[in-house]
Design an enzyme around this catalytic site. Structure first.
Site, PDB file in Angstrom:
ATOM      1  N   MET A  30       0.854  -1.197   0.000  1.00  0.00           N
ATOM      2  CA  MET A  30       0.000   0.000   0.000  1.00  0.00           C
ATOM      3  C   MET A  30       0.891   1.248   0.000  1.00  0.00           C
ATOM      4  SD  MET A  30      -3.429  -0.960   2.067  1.00  0.00           S
ATOM      5  CE  MET A  30      -2.838  -0.666   3.717  1.00  0.00           C
ATOM      6  N   GLY A  36      11.017  -2.665   5.776  1.00  0.00           N
ATOM      7  CA  GLY A  36      10.266  -3.927   5.786  1.00  0.00           C
ATOM      8  C   GLY A  36       9.828  -4.297   4.369  1.00  0.00           C
ATOM      9  N   HIS A  37       9.270  -3.311   3.649  1.00  0.00           N
ATOM     10  CA  HIS A  37       8.861  -3.584   2.260  1.00  0.00           C
ATOM     11  C   HIS A  37      10.077  -3.919   1.385  1.00  0.00           C
ATOM     12  CE1 HIS A  37       5.614  -0.709   3.596  1.00  0.00           C
ATOM     13  NE2 HIS A  37       4.891  -1.703   3.126  1.00  0.00           N
ATOM     14  N   GLN A  61     -10.278  -2.635   2.566  1.00  0.00           N
ATOM     15  CA  GLN A  61      -9.775  -3.267   3.788  1.00  0.00           C
ATOM     16  C   GLN A  61      -9.744  -2.320   4.987  1.00  0.00           C
ATOM     17  OE1 GLN A  61      -5.877  -4.120   1.738  1.00  0.00           O
ATOM     18  NE2 GLN A  61      -5.050  -3.839   3.789  1.00  0.00           N
ATOM     19  N   GLY A 147       4.858  -9.927   4.250  1.00  0.00           N
ATOM     20  CA  GLY A 147       5.587  -9.852   5.512  1.00  0.00           C
ATOM     21  C   GLY A 147       4.920 -10.696   6.597  1.00  0.00           C
ATOM     22  N   GLU A 148       5.745 -11.348   7.412  1.00  0.00           N
ATOM     23  CA  GLU A 148       5.203 -12.080   8.570  1.00  0.00           C
ATOM     24  C   GLU A 148       4.664 -11.113   9.619  1.00  0.00           C
ATOM     25  OE1 GLU A 148       8.210 -14.737  10.036  1.00  0.00           O
ATOM     26  OE2 GLU A 148       7.619 -16.303   8.626  1.00  0.00           O
ATOM     27  N   LYS A 149       5.019  -9.842   9.524  1.00  0.00           N
ATOM     28  CA  LYS A 149       4.483  -8.837  10.441  1.00  0.00           C
ATOM     29  C   LYS A 149       2.949  -8.899  10.454  1.00  0.00           C
ATOM     30  CE  LYS A 149       3.876  -4.556  12.218  1.00  0.00           C
ATOM     31  NZ  LYS A 149       2.604  -4.246  11.603  1.00  0.00           N
ATOM     32  N   GLN A 153      -2.837 -11.987   7.974  1.00  0.00           N
ATOM     33  CA  GLN A 153      -3.019 -11.735   6.535  1.00  0.00           C
ATOM     34  C   GLN A 153      -2.326 -12.825   5.709  1.00  0.00           C
ATOM     35  OE1 GLN A 153      -2.690  -7.772   4.522  1.00  0.00           O
ATOM     36  NE2 GLN A 153      -0.606  -8.411   4.102  1.00  0.00           N
ATOM     37  N   ARG A 187       2.454   2.500   9.980  1.00  0.00           N
ATOM     38  CA  ARG A 187       1.671   3.183  11.026  1.00  0.00           C
ATOM     39  C   ARG A 187       2.542   3.677  12.177  1.00  0.00           C
ATOM     40  NH1 ARG A 187      -2.610  -0.634   9.254  1.00  0.00           N
ATOM     41  NH2 ARG A 187      -4.267   0.658   8.440  1.00  0.00           N
TER      42      ARG A 187
HETATM   43  O1  PAF Z   1      -0.044  -5.688   3.624  1.00  0.00           O
HETATM   44  C1  PAF Z   1      -0.485  -4.781   2.888  1.00  0.00           C
HETATM   45  O2  PAF Z   1       0.165  -3.777   2.642  1.00  0.00           O
HETATM   46  C2  PAF Z   1      -1.880  -4.923   2.295  1.00  0.00           C
HETATM   47  O3  PAF Z   1      -2.758  -5.517   3.183  1.00  0.00           O
HETATM   48  C3  PAF Z   1      -1.889  -5.641   0.932  1.00  0.00           C
HETATM   49  C4  PAF Z   1      -1.408  -7.076   1.049  1.00  0.00           C
HETATM   50  C5  PAF Z   1      -1.004  -4.885  -0.048  1.00  0.00           C
HETATM   51  C6  PAF Z   1      -3.311  -5.683   0.365  1.00  0.00           C
HETATM   52  O4  PAF Z   1      -3.817  -4.401   0.190  1.00  0.00           O
END
Ligand code: PAF
Length: 280
Positions: A30, A36-37, A61, A147-149, A153, A187
């Site tokens: 997002m 992390g990304h 979401q 991510g496992e964070k 999900q 966040r």
């Molecule tokens: O983890 C996220 O950033 C979001 O939940 C994802 C997997 C991109 C879905 O919008």
């Protein structure tokens, strides 16, 4: 690196990547990218010949009282980071492209999406599963990194991919942490300096509780002590602190299989989540 905003262009770009027979990895994000990304991108690069990153703040979401409108958006910086990391394609669709008028579908992954955050954020995982299924169909990756964070999900996506025979390898990448142990999260930017200093009580409580359970301590009392630790160190509420089966995320009263300790707690106006593995 190519940046696409519409679907025919994306499809053509993906077809061009595919023409050399290489593997394609997708990293859905997002935006508001942090280390992390970038660890997801690095992992994706090691597993595939081409990496596609999506940047899409998915309205489906976010709950009504959540932070969709103020969620950090830093597209120019994100794109520069992805360029430097050797990404092939960045996919940045608009909301109207993902959810045109008349869009009516909703993907619900029962069971694993329903406890923990599923209780506190009704509809959240339906929104995640729906957008990730769309991204998978748009990009058709061989492998996708998460991510496992966001452990729940990850478990929801694994379930969805298995149930729907999507044939995509799902990789869980270990949580990246600041030097003091706080898990990296977009966040964290909402925390003031006092809250940021206090937030390390979250990973502390996880480690402390994991150790207590591994050394044979009673699970219920260890979880209670963990909640108290958070409340005494500046968190004002704890949504959950739970020991769960590592795959189904059903709650465990004792450690008799691979498990995960998961927590969600609020400090100031910010809700933080984290988790660690606890294996007998
Ligand atoms: O983890 C996220 O950033 C979001 O939940 C994802 C997997 C991109 C879905 O919008």
């Amino acid at each position: 690196m190519q940046i696409f905003l519409d679907l025919p262009q994306l499809k053509a770009g993906i077809a061009a990547l595919r023409s050399d027979g290489g593997r394609i990895a997708l990293v859905p994000t997002m935006g508001a990218l942090h280390a992390g990304h970038m660890a997801l991108v690095a992992d994706a690069r090691a597993r595939a010949d081409h990496v596609v990153v999506s940047i899409f703040v998915n309205p489906l979401q976010f709950g009504q009282n959540e932070d969709f409108s103020v969620y950090p958006r830093r597209e120019a910086t994100d794109i520069a980071m992805l360029q430097a990391a050797g990404v092939s394609i960045v996919w940045t669709p608009q909301v109207s492209l993902m959810y045109p008028e008349g869009f009516a579908s909703n993907l619900h992954v029962a069971g694993v999406s329903e406890g923990l955050d599923g209780v506190w954020r009704p509809g959240h995982f339906d929104g995640v599963a729906t957008v990730v299924a769309k991204l998978f169909n748009q990009v058709r990756p061989d492998v996708a990194c998460f991510g496992e964070k966001d452990y729940q999900q990850l478990a929801v996506i694994r379930r969805m991919v298995a149930d729907l025979d999507l044939g995509i390898e799902i990789v869980g990448v270990p949580t990246q942490r600041d030097v003091d142990g706080l898990a990296l999260s977009s966040r964290n930017a909402y925390l003031d300096s006092d809250q940021r200093a206090r937030a390390i009580a979250l990973p502390e409580a996880l480690v402390m509780t994991g150790e207590a359970i591994l050394s044979g301590g009673d699970v219920a009392s260890a979880l209670l002590r963990a909640e108290q630790h958070l409340l005494e160190h500046g968190f004002h509420s704890v949504d959950y602190f739970a020991l769960c089966d590592a795959e189904s995320l059903t709650p465990l009263a004792r450690l008799d299989r691979p498990a995960r300790l998961l927590v969600a707690a609020r400090i100031g106006g910010t809700r933080l989540i984290d988790n660690i593995a606890v294996n007998p």
